[in-house]
Design an enzyme around this catalytic site. Structure first.
Site, PDB file in Angstrom:
ATOM      1  N   LYS A   1       0.838  -1.209   0.000  1.00 44.31           N
ATOM      2  CA  LYS A   1       0.000   0.000   0.000  1.00 44.31           C
ATOM      3  C   LYS A   1       0.871   1.256   0.000  1.00 44.31           C
ATOM      4  CE  LYS A   1      -3.832   2.030   2.672  1.00 44.31           C
ATOM      5  NZ  LYS A   1      -4.714   1.797   3.834  1.00 44.31           N
TER       6      LYS A   1
ATOM      7  N   SER B   1      -9.319   2.457   2.791  1.00 44.26           N
ATOM      8  CA  SER B   1      -8.303   3.121   2.015  1.00 44.26           C
ATOM      9  C   SER B   1      -7.319   2.157   1.342  1.00 44.26           C
ATOM     10  CB  SER B   1      -7.528   4.091   2.913  1.00 44.26           C
ATOM     11  OG  SER B   1      -6.817   3.395   3.942  1.00 44.26           O
TER      12      SER B   1
ATOM     13  N   SER C   1     -10.082   0.099   6.900  1.00 42.31           N
ATOM     14  CA  SER C   1      -9.448   0.266   5.596  1.00 42.31           C
ATOM     15  C   SER C   1      -8.904  -1.001   4.958  1.00 42.31           C
ATOM     16  CB  SER C   1      -8.323   1.300   5.683  1.00 42.31           C
ATOM     17  OG  SER C   1      -8.857   2.583   5.868  1.00 42.31           O
TER      18      SER C   1
END
Length: 468
Positions: A77, A152, A176
């Site tokens: 990420k 996210s 997330s």
């Protein structure tokens, strides 16, 4: 021969150890799929092809003491540093920033043999439950390219669901990992607070945020969790000792569990979509069929927790350093959230903390009677691109709260929680359910999730883009 992208991460590692595949072949296959399919999905911000192939080549020359994920391609990420790769944090103000060292979680994944291919898309500073940033195209669920992959960790979940990588790293501060795992029909784990260190650079001041794995199978996610876990000097939070290997938990019968179920959202006025309610009821019935005791939960988390979580979140939004001259380059929602965070006084912040602690003490007294807690992961199916992003900031935040009114409670409590992809609606969209456990109870959640996966396999359920 089975196509490489249909192999799980552990199957790929086994093929490398057996000499049936090389790490270079694995990496080049994933890179080719990313080049062909990612323009449709928007999972990656940065693809480090040359770096990944070179790293795979070094792995191919290693023949002794190979680690458990030897040669397996993974994605990281874009809030997390990987040496030699951009770390944009989803923001135009960081678009050219290149990391000179790995964050600890990446160091551990490399030590386990994984090969990072690149960085997956995240919203600006990871602040939203959708992934539409200024540095890359919107991230779309592979099940319907008009709809959001969530956030996210949206890029991570989309990459796994589209078969671009077998597994990915994500992080979770308010849902997330679990939100995009639900929107993309994959399995994701938010571990117990303190299980995976945020050190040495990221602070863990409130204990809301943790790294976590996203994968197509429970065993793959458990293997990544084994690789990522562990403390670091100076951590403020410590998780209870793990039950040995989390991967071993995936091969262990969970026994008969007492499971509470709750469908009352923590967020006032949030409504649960009929498809999410149907997934919740379906999972309840399946758990009972498997021999577990499923009972309605007593009241656990009141609506006041939502407001106090929002206070903490707005303050966290101010911690990302931005030159005042660059503030106007931030997205409108980010600017608005940071402005709100700066207005929170120290007294207001401490009072929010105190109310959270008091509420959690009451909640734990009730939750201790159960091995696990079932709820919807989200209150609605995946939403169209722009559903949040095109609204003004206040309405944007209201929509986010109503879309994901269940997940943040377990960031406040620090409990582990997973998204289990058991259900698809009539439109073919994945609708996940969330199961939370006791502090330190990831092993139980993994065993239970593996039992659910065996009873209703989801690994071979794939979006159309998979075959592109």
């Amino acid at each position: 021969m089975t196509p490489i992208h249909e192999l799980t991460a552990l199957q790929q590692a086994a093929a490398v150890r057996a000499g049936e595949l090389s790490p270079v072949t694995l990496v080049e296959h994933c890179l080719a799929r990313i080049e062909r399919l990612d323009p449709l999905v928007g999972a990656f911000v940065t693809v480090a092809a040359e770096q990944a192939v070179a790293e795979a080549g070094r792995a191919a020359r290693r023949s002794e003491d190979v680690p458990p994920l030897h040669g397996v391609p993974v994605a990281i990420k874009d809030l997390t540093a990987v040496r030699g790769m951009r770390t944009t944090c989803g923001s135009a103000v960081c678009a050219d920033r290149v990391a000179d060292a790995d964050d600890l979680v990446v160091t551990r994944l490399r030590a386990a043999g994984a090969v990072p291919l690149g960085k997956t898309a995240t919203p600006e500073f990871g602040l939203t439950c959708y992934t539409e940033s200024a540095v890359s195209p919107p991230t779309r669920t592979p099940w319907d390219l008009t709809r959001s992959a969530g956030g996210s960790s949206g890029g991570a979940a989309a990459a796994v669901a589209a078969g671009l990588v077998p597994a990915a790293h994500g992080s979770d501060g308010g849902g997330s990992v679990r939100i995009p795992a639900s929107a993309c029909g994959v399995f994701g784990i938010k571990p117990t607070r303190g299980r995976i260190s945020r050190g040495p650079a990221a602070p863990d001041l409130f204990g809301l945020v943790t790294d976590g794995p996203i994968a197509r199978t429970v065993r793959d996610a458990a293997a990544l969790l084994d690789a990522m876990r562990g403390p670091f000097h100076g951590d403020l939070f410590a998780a209870p000792p793990p039950p040995g290997s989390f991967l071993a938990c995936a091969d262990r019968d969970p026994g008969r569990l007492r499971i509470a179920r709750r469908i009352d959202p923590m967020v006032p006025d949030a409504k649960v979509h009929p498809d999410c309610a149907a997934a919740f009821e379906d999972a309840s019935a399946l758990l009972e069929e498997l021999g577990h005791e499923v009972v309605d939960a007593p009241p656990l988390f009141g609506p006041e927790l939502a407001a106090d979580f929002e206070t903490l979140w707005t303050v966290l939004a101010t911690l990302d350093p931005v030159d005042p001259a660059d503030e106007e380059r931030l997205q409108p929602f980010t600017r608005w959230l940071r402005e709100r965070g700066r207005r929170v006084t120290g007294t207001a912040l401490m009072r929010a903390h105190a109310r959270i602690q008091a509420a959690l003490r009451r909640a734990f007294a009730a939750m201790d009677a159960f091995d696990a807690i079932l709820s919807p992961t989200l209150a609605a199916p995946p939403v169209p691109i722009g559903h949040f992003h095109e609204a003004d900031p206040a309405e944007n935040l209201r929509r986010q709260h109503h879309f994901t009114p269940f997940a943040a409670a377990y960031n406040l409590s620090g409990q582990p929680a997973v998204n289990v992809p058991l259900y698809w609606n009539d439109a073919g969209l994945p609708i996940g359910v969330m199961i939370a456990g006791r502090l330190g109870g990831e092993g139980t959640l993994i065993s239970l999730s593996a039992q659910l996966e065996a009873a209703r396999p989801w690994r071979d359920r794939r979006p159309e883009i998979w075959y592109g």
